[in-house]
Design a protein around this motif. Structure first.
Motif, PDB file in Angstrom:
ATOM      1  N   GLU A 133      41.692  42.876  39.694  1.00 57.07           N
ATOM      2  CA  GLU A 133      41.281  43.705  40.828  1.00 57.07           C
ATOM      3  C   GLU A 133      41.559  42.943  42.119  1.00 57.07           C
ATOM      4  OE1 GLU A 133      37.138  44.403  40.244  1.00 57.07           O
ATOM      5  OE2 GLU A 133      37.460  45.907  38.697  1.00 57.07           O
ATOM      6  N   ILE A 134      42.164  43.630  43.095  1.00 56.14           N
ATOM      7  CA  ILE A 134      42.377  43.050  44.421  1.00 56.14           C
ATOM      8  C   ILE A 134      41.335  43.677  45.340  1.00 56.14           C
ATOM      9  CG2 ILE A 134      43.967  42.817  46.348  1.00 56.14           C
ATOM     10  CD1 ILE A 134      46.249  43.048  44.376  1.00 56.14           C
ATOM     11  N   VAL A 135      40.401  42.854  45.842  1.00 54.57           N
ATOM     12  CA  VAL A 135      39.310  43.340  46.680  1.00 54.57           C
ATOM     13  C   VAL A 135      39.475  42.756  48.082  1.00 54.57           C
ATOM     14  CG1 VAL A 135      36.815  43.429  46.978  1.00 54.57           C
ATOM     15  CG2 VAL A 135      37.787  43.465  44.678  1.00 54.57           C
ATOM     16  N   GLN A 162      46.854  44.623  49.465  1.00 55.31           N
ATOM     17  CA  GLN A 162      47.535  45.502  48.525  1.00 55.31           C
ATOM     18  C   GLN A 162      48.626  44.758  47.773  1.00 55.31           C
ATOM     19  OE1 GLN A 162      49.446  48.710  50.535  1.00 55.31           O
ATOM     20  NE2 GLN A 162      50.524  47.410  51.974  1.00 55.31           N
ATOM     21  N   ASP A 189      38.135  50.106  48.504  1.00 55.02           N
ATOM     22  CA  ASP A 189      39.267  49.396  49.092  1.00 55.02           C
ATOM     23  C   ASP A 189      40.021  48.544  48.076  1.00 55.02           C
ATOM     24  OD1 ASP A 189      38.872  50.368  51.647  1.00 55.02           O
ATOM     25  OD2 ASP A 189      37.399  48.808  52.122  1.00 55.02           O
ATOM     26  N   SER A 190      39.655  48.623  46.816  1.00 60.83           N
ATOM     27  CA  SER A 190      40.278  47.737  45.829  1.00 60.83           C
ATOM     28  C   SER A 190      41.508  48.388  45.187  1.00 60.83           C
ATOM     29  CB  SER A 190      39.267  47.354  44.743  1.00 60.83           C
ATOM     30  OG  SER A 190      38.950  48.473  43.953  1.00 60.83           O
ATOM     31  N   GLN A 191      42.329  47.528  44.596  1.00 59.95           N
ATOM     32  CA  GLN A 191      43.499  47.952  43.850  1.00 59.95           C
ATOM     33  C   GLN A 191      43.451  47.277  42.490  1.00 59.95           C
ATOM     34  OE1 GLN A 191      47.120  47.032  45.953  1.00 59.95           O
ATOM     35  NE2 GLN A 191      47.889  49.093  45.705  1.00 59.95           N
ATOM     36  N   LYS A 226      35.706  38.875  48.724  1.00 60.30           N
ATOM     37  CA  LYS A 226      37.115  39.237  48.747  1.00 60.30           C
ATOM     38  C   LYS A 226      37.911  38.307  47.830  1.00 60.30           C
ATOM     39  CE  LYS A 226      37.866  38.899  53.185  1.00 60.30           C
ATOM     40  NZ  LYS A 226      38.434  39.036  54.529  1.00 60.30           N
ATOM     41  N   GLN A 251      39.115  41.913  35.886  1.00 57.56           N
ATOM     42  CA  GLN A 251      38.195  43.038  35.807  1.00 57.56           C
ATOM     43  C   GLN A 251      37.000  42.627  34.962  1.00 57.56           C
ATOM     44  OE1 GLN A 251      39.664  46.626  33.934  1.00 57.56           O
ATOM     45  NE2 GLN A 251      38.637  47.836  35.478  1.00 57.56           N
TER      46      GLN A 251
END
Length: 191
Positions: A93-95, A100, A136-138, A169, A174
Motif C-alpha cells: 500500500e502506498i499511503v 502514486q 489517498d492510498s494506492q 505515510k 498490506q
C-alpha cells in the motif's frame, strides 16, 4: 537427520520435472523455474509416485552444512512446485497525499514525495499491478512464480519510502501495523 529434508515433495498433475545431476527444472502452468543443486544434496524424481526426494551426500553427523543444504534444497523445491502451480503474491500500500505509482512498459515509476520520481525496472518473471486503494492510498500487487524474486522486488519497492510513525505515510505491506507516535505537543504546559 533433517526433518525437512526427509519429507518427499509431492508433485501435482500438470507439472513436469526434469532432474539433472546438478540442476532441477520444474515447469507448470505459471512458468518454468530452475534450481542449481548443491554438492551436499542429491535429488531423485519418482515418476510413478509423482514425488521428489532429496538425499544428503556425505556424513550428516560430521558436517552440519550437509544437513543445512539438504533441508534447504527440499524447501526450495517445495516452493518451486507451489510457484509454478499457484504462484506467489505480495501486496503493498502506498499511503500519502499525491503519492502514486504508474507502470510504463517494464518500468515502475514511483512518485513518493521526492523531487524526482523513482524508476524501477520490473524483473523478468515478476508482474506488477497498480490498483486504486481506499482514500489517498494506492495498492501494488507484485506476483510471479519465483518466491524469492517476488519477495525481493516487493522489499525493494518498500525500501524506497518505509512507513514513518508520525503521519503514517510511506509504502507498507498490506496488513502491516505501523506503530504511531504522538510527536511534540504544541504549547506544552509551563512554556
Amino acid at each position: 537427520m533433517s526433518r525437512i529434508g526427509k519429507k518427499p515433495v509431492p508433485v501435482p498433475a500438470g507439472v513436469k520435472v526434469a532432474v539433472d545431476p546438478r540442476s532441477v527444472r520444474i515447469e507448470g502452468p505459471k512458468g518454468t523455474l530452475t534450481l542449481s543443486v548443491p554438492a551436499a544434496a542429491k535429488v531423485k524424481w519418482d515418476e510413478k509416485a509423482k514425488q521428489i526426494t532429496v538425499e544428503p551426500v556425505g556424513d550428516v553427523a560430521k558436517d552440519s552444512s550437509i544437513k543445512a543444504h539438504w533441508g534447504s534444497t527440499r524447501a526450495h523445491l517445495a516452493n518451486m512446485i507451489v510457484g509454478v502451480t499457484k504462484g506467489y503474491e505480495k501486496t503493498l500500500e502506498i499511503v500519502g497525499v499525491g503519492w502514486q505509482a504508474t507502470l510504463a512498459g517494464a518500468n515502475l515509476k514511483l512518485q513518493i514525495g521526492f523531487a524526482n520520481p523513482i524508476v524501477m525496472q520490473v524483473p523478468r518473471g515478476v508482474n506488477v499491478v497498480v490498483e486504486k486503494g481506499s482514500g489517498d492510498s494506492q495498492v501494488l500487487r507484485v506476483n510471479g512464480a519465483d518466491k524469492g524474486a517476488v519477495g525481493m522486488f516487493a522489499s525493494a519497492i518498500r525500501a524506497n519510502r518505509k512507513p514513518e510513525p508520525y503521519q503514517g505515510k510511506g509504502i507498507r505491506y498490506q496488513g502491516e501495523i505501523v506503530k504511531r507516535k504522538q510527536g511534540k505537543q504544541f504549547g506544552a504546559a509551563g512554556a
